[in-house]
Scaffold this motif. Sequence first.
Motif, PDB file in Angstrom:
ATOM      1  N   ARG A  33       0.834  -1.202   0.000  1.00  0.00           N
ATOM      2  CA  ARG A  33       0.000   0.000   0.000  1.00  0.00           C
ATOM      3  C   ARG A  33       0.869   1.252   0.000  1.00  0.00           C
ATOM      4  O   ARG A  33       0.526   2.260  -0.624  1.00  0.00           O
ATOM      5  CB  ARG A  33      -0.917  -0.006   1.232  1.00  0.00           C
ATOM      6  CG  ARG A  33      -1.849  -1.194   1.302  1.00  0.00           C
ATOM      7  CD  ARG A  33      -2.821  -1.235   0.128  1.00  0.00           C
ATOM      8  NE  ARG A  33      -3.753  -0.129   0.186  1.00  0.00           N
ATOM      9  CZ  ARG A  33      -4.104   0.602  -0.855  1.00  0.00           C
ATOM     10  NH1 ARG A  33      -3.589   0.349  -2.046  1.00  0.00           N
ATOM     11  NH2 ARG A  33      -4.975   1.578  -0.733  1.00  0.00           N
ATOM     12  N   ASP A  36       1.944   1.835  -3.517  1.00  0.00           N
ATOM     13  CA  ASP A  36       0.892   2.444  -4.328  1.00  0.00           C
ATOM     14  C   ASP A  36       0.868   3.961  -4.143  1.00  0.00           C
ATOM     15  O   ASP A  36       0.757   4.721  -5.115  1.00  0.00           O
ATOM     16  CB  ASP A  36      -0.475   1.862  -3.954  1.00  0.00           C
ATOM     17  CG  ASP A  36      -0.628   0.415  -4.394  1.00  0.00           C
ATOM     18  OD1 ASP A  36       0.120  -0.010  -5.294  1.00  0.00           O
ATOM     19  OD2 ASP A  36      -1.487  -0.290  -3.830  1.00  0.00           O
ATOM     20  N   LEU A 138      -4.937   1.492 -11.026  1.00  0.00           N
ATOM     21  CA  LEU A 138      -5.583   2.143  -9.891  1.00  0.00           C
ATOM     22  C   LEU A 138      -6.085   3.524 -10.307  1.00  0.00           C
ATOM     23  O   LEU A 138      -5.312   4.332 -10.841  1.00  0.00           O
ATOM     24  CB  LEU A 138      -4.610   2.282  -8.718  1.00  0.00           C
ATOM     25  CG  LEU A 138      -4.016   0.977  -8.172  1.00  0.00           C
ATOM     26  CD1 LEU A 138      -3.010   1.276  -7.073  1.00  0.00           C
ATOM     27  CD2 LEU A 138      -5.114   0.063  -7.650  1.00  0.00           C
ATOM     28  N   TYR A 140      -7.588   7.379  -9.561  1.00  0.00           N
ATOM     29  CA  TYR A 140      -7.532   8.426  -8.537  1.00  0.00           C
ATOM     30  C   TYR A 140      -8.241   9.676  -9.056  1.00  0.00           C
ATOM     31  O   TYR A 140      -8.418   9.862 -10.266  1.00  0.00           O
ATOM     32  CB  TYR A 140      -6.085   8.786  -8.187  1.00  0.00           C
ATOM     33  CG  TYR A 140      -5.268   7.663  -7.609  1.00  0.00           C
ATOM     34  CD1 TYR A 140      -5.258   7.408  -6.244  1.00  0.00           C
ATOM     35  CD2 TYR A 140      -4.486   6.853  -8.436  1.00  0.00           C
ATOM     36  CE1 TYR A 140      -4.494   6.380  -5.709  1.00  0.00           C
ATOM     37  CE2 TYR A 140      -3.718   5.820  -7.910  1.00  0.00           C
ATOM     38  CZ  TYR A 140      -3.728   5.594  -6.548  1.00  0.00           C
ATOM     39  OH  TYR A 140      -2.969   4.574  -6.024  1.00  0.00           O
ATOM     40  N   GLU A 152      -7.852   5.497  -3.412  1.00  0.00           N
ATOM     41  CA  GLU A 152      -8.249   5.001  -4.726  1.00  0.00           C
ATOM     42  C   GLU A 152      -9.754   5.144  -4.920  1.00  0.00           C
ATOM     43  O   GLU A 152     -10.535   5.013  -3.971  1.00  0.00           O
ATOM     44  CB  GLU A 152      -7.862   3.525  -4.899  1.00  0.00           C
ATOM     45  CG  GLU A 152      -6.379   3.263  -4.989  1.00  0.00           C
ATOM     46  CD  GLU A 152      -5.720   3.144  -3.630  1.00  0.00           C
ATOM     47  OE1 GLU A 152      -6.439   3.281  -2.616  1.00  0.00           O
ATOM     48  OE2 GLU A 152      -4.503   2.913  -3.575  1.00  0.00           O
ATOM     49  N   HIS A 154     -13.205   3.691  -6.895  1.00  0.00           N
ATOM     50  CA  HIS A 154     -13.677   2.333  -7.201  1.00  0.00           C
ATOM     51  C   HIS A 154     -14.284   2.328  -8.598  1.00  0.00           C
ATOM     52  O   HIS A 154     -15.072   3.220  -8.945  1.00  0.00           O
ATOM     53  CB  HIS A 154     -14.724   1.895  -6.182  1.00  0.00           C
ATOM     54  CG  HIS A 154     -15.260   0.519  -6.440  1.00  0.00           C
ATOM     55  ND1 HIS A 154     -14.557  -0.628  -6.149  1.00  0.00           N
ATOM     56  CD2 HIS A 154     -16.435   0.109  -6.998  1.00  0.00           C
ATOM     57  CE1 HIS A 154     -15.271  -1.682  -6.493  1.00  0.00           C
ATOM     58  NE2 HIS A 154     -16.411  -1.263  -7.014  1.00  0.00           N
ATOM     59  N   ASP A 184      -6.755  -7.766  -4.488  1.00  0.00           N
ATOM     60  CA  ASP A 184      -7.563  -6.594  -4.172  1.00  0.00           C
ATOM     61  C   ASP A 184      -6.721  -5.602  -3.375  1.00  0.00           C
ATOM     62  O   ASP A 184      -5.534  -5.826  -3.116  1.00  0.00           O
ATOM     63  CB  ASP A 184      -8.839  -6.997  -3.419  1.00  0.00           C
ATOM     64  CG  ASP A 184      -8.542  -7.697  -2.093  1.00  0.00           C
ATOM     65  OD1 ASP A 184      -7.421  -7.549  -1.570  1.00  0.00           O
ATOM     66  OD2 ASP A 184      -9.441  -8.397  -1.583  1.00  0.00           O
ATOM     67  N   LEU A 185      -7.331  -4.498  -2.964  1.00  0.00           N
ATOM     68  CA  LEU A 185      -6.577  -3.445  -2.288  1.00  0.00           C
ATOM     69  C   LEU A 185      -6.071  -3.867  -0.915  1.00  0.00           C
ATOM     70  O   LEU A 185      -5.206  -3.208  -0.341  1.00  0.00           O
ATOM     71  CB  LEU A 185      -7.442  -2.184  -2.166  1.00  0.00           C
ATOM     72  CG  LEU A 185      -7.811  -1.519  -3.498  1.00  0.00           C
ATOM     73  CD1 LEU A 185      -8.641  -0.269  -3.258  1.00  0.00           C
ATOM     74  CD2 LEU A 185      -6.568  -1.183  -4.309  1.00  0.00           C
ATOM     75  N   ASP A 186      -6.610  -4.951  -0.370  1.00  0.00           N
ATOM     76  CA  ASP A 186      -6.119  -5.483   0.903  1.00  0.00           C
ATOM     77  C   ASP A 186      -5.038  -6.541   0.701  1.00  0.00           C
ATOM     78  O   ASP A 186      -4.538  -7.108   1.669  1.00  0.00           O
ATOM     79  CB  ASP A 186      -7.274  -6.080   1.710  1.00  0.00           C
ATOM     80  CG  ASP A 186      -8.273  -5.019   2.147  1.00  0.00           C
ATOM     81  OD1 ASP A 186      -7.827  -3.908   2.494  1.00  0.00           O
ATOM     82  OD2 ASP A 186      -9.487  -5.289   2.127  1.00  0.00           O
ATOM     83  N   GLN A 205     -10.603  -2.475 -10.038  1.00  0.00           N
ATOM     84  CA  GLN A 205      -9.205  -2.069  -9.998  1.00  0.00           C
ATOM     85  C   GLN A 205      -8.413  -3.025  -9.118  1.00  0.00           C
ATOM     86  O   GLN A 205      -8.979  -3.820  -8.369  1.00  0.00           O
ATOM     87  CB  GLN A 205      -9.079  -0.639  -9.452  1.00  0.00           C
ATOM     88  CG  GLN A 205      -9.325  -0.497  -7.959  1.00  0.00           C
ATOM     89  CD  GLN A 205     -10.796  -0.452  -7.608  1.00  0.00           C
ATOM     90  OE1 GLN A 205     -11.668  -0.661  -8.438  1.00  0.00           O
ATOM     91  NE2 GLN A 205     -11.091  -0.180  -6.346  1.00  0.00           N
ATOM     92  N   GLY A 206      -7.089  -2.952  -9.208  1.00  0.00           N
ATOM     93  CA  GLY A 206      -6.249  -3.805  -8.380  1.00  0.00           C
ATOM     94  C   GLY A 206      -4.943  -4.142  -9.074  1.00  0.00           C
ATOM     95  O   GLY A 206      -4.484  -3.426  -9.970  1.00  0.00           O
ATOM     96  N   HIS A 207      -4.338  -5.257  -8.651  1.00  0.00           N
ATOM     97  CA  HIS A 207      -3.089  -5.741  -9.235  1.00  0.00           C
ATOM     98  C   HIS A 207      -3.316  -7.149  -9.785  1.00  0.00           C
ATOM     99  O   HIS A 207      -4.033  -7.947  -9.175  1.00  0.00           O
ATOM    100  CB  HIS A 207      -1.971  -5.750  -8.192  1.00  0.00           C
ATOM    101  CG  HIS A 207      -1.566  -4.376  -7.753  1.00  0.00           C
ATOM    102  ND1 HIS A 207      -2.260  -3.670  -6.790  1.00  0.00           N
ATOM    103  CD2 HIS A 207      -0.537  -3.572  -8.160  1.00  0.00           C
ATOM    104  CE1 HIS A 207      -1.681  -2.491  -6.616  1.00  0.00           C
ATOM    105  NE2 HIS A 207      -0.642  -2.405  -7.427  1.00  0.00           N
TER     106      HIS A 207
END
Length: 314
Positions: A33, A36, A138, A140, A152, A154, A184-186, A205-207
């Motif tokens: 994070r 990011d 991601l 913004y 971020e 959604h 996911d973002l977590d 979104q995500g990786h």
Amino acid sequence: MGLGISPGLLMLVAFFWLPWLSDVGAQSTGSARALDALLQDYAYQAFKALNKPKTGIPYDGAVPLNLTGIGISALRLRSGSLRSRGVTMYKEFEIPKGVVVTPYVERLIFVYQNLGNLSSVYYPLPGYAYLAPVLGLLPYDASNLSATNLPELHINASDKPISIKFQGVSSVPAGSVAKCVWFDLDGFPNFSNAVSGNICSTAQQGHFGIVVESNAPAPSPPPSVVPSPSGGEKGGTSKVWIIVGSVVGGLALLVLLAFLVLWLRKYKRRKKMQQMEKAAEVGEALRMTSVGNTKAPAAMVTRTQPIIENEYMP
């Protein structure tokens, strides 16, 4: 102080312990994070370096030397245009029309990430091997190009999923199946089957990456990717010390808090006694009078004068 420990000393010790414990937790959970947030800042600098950056044109950014191998880019769009037109191709991402952004912003910026040889460092996946670098997409808010540490937005591709066409994918070992992984973002991984060996899809979104189970023969690395160094025994020892330090630090903090609570209770009790003594001293003083050879307090006597209600007598 009763306990022989200064409250200032307790506060000072707690002041030094709490940041250390917080830093230990951040090291174990927040590295991706933090990356990011850092890459968002450097991607926005690609716009600030231009006099009049254009909407709909991707601009590549530069990363610091300690992140060499990571590629970033930024694409500014209008939310309405994104929903009605989509993006034909943004790096490896094909964004269809119908993508909705929440919360709504007039303009947004898609920050693209290619983690290269640092993919397994920031997104380790035990039991699997990466066939291609991890890619990030991601969104913004684009209202302030100087903003940092932005949350971020959604996105939701409701009509048709976003397609990701990975480049330079290593060959899949015989008997293995390439899988798509979405973080996911977590940082939690979600797996799905890859299409044609190098295509994945997502609605958010995500990786993203392509992996195979690591018990299969090791795949040949792509030409542009340098294998990431292994942490080995040193990394394991470091984790053990972090855990031990966290436990010891937590126990020490609990002891300090217990001392602090005891001191506060005693302080409140003493404060209450002082208030009661002060209230007793402020009371009205009685006049002293002599009774024989002894002096004793005596209250003032006020005689009530009789009043005749009616002077008429029959």
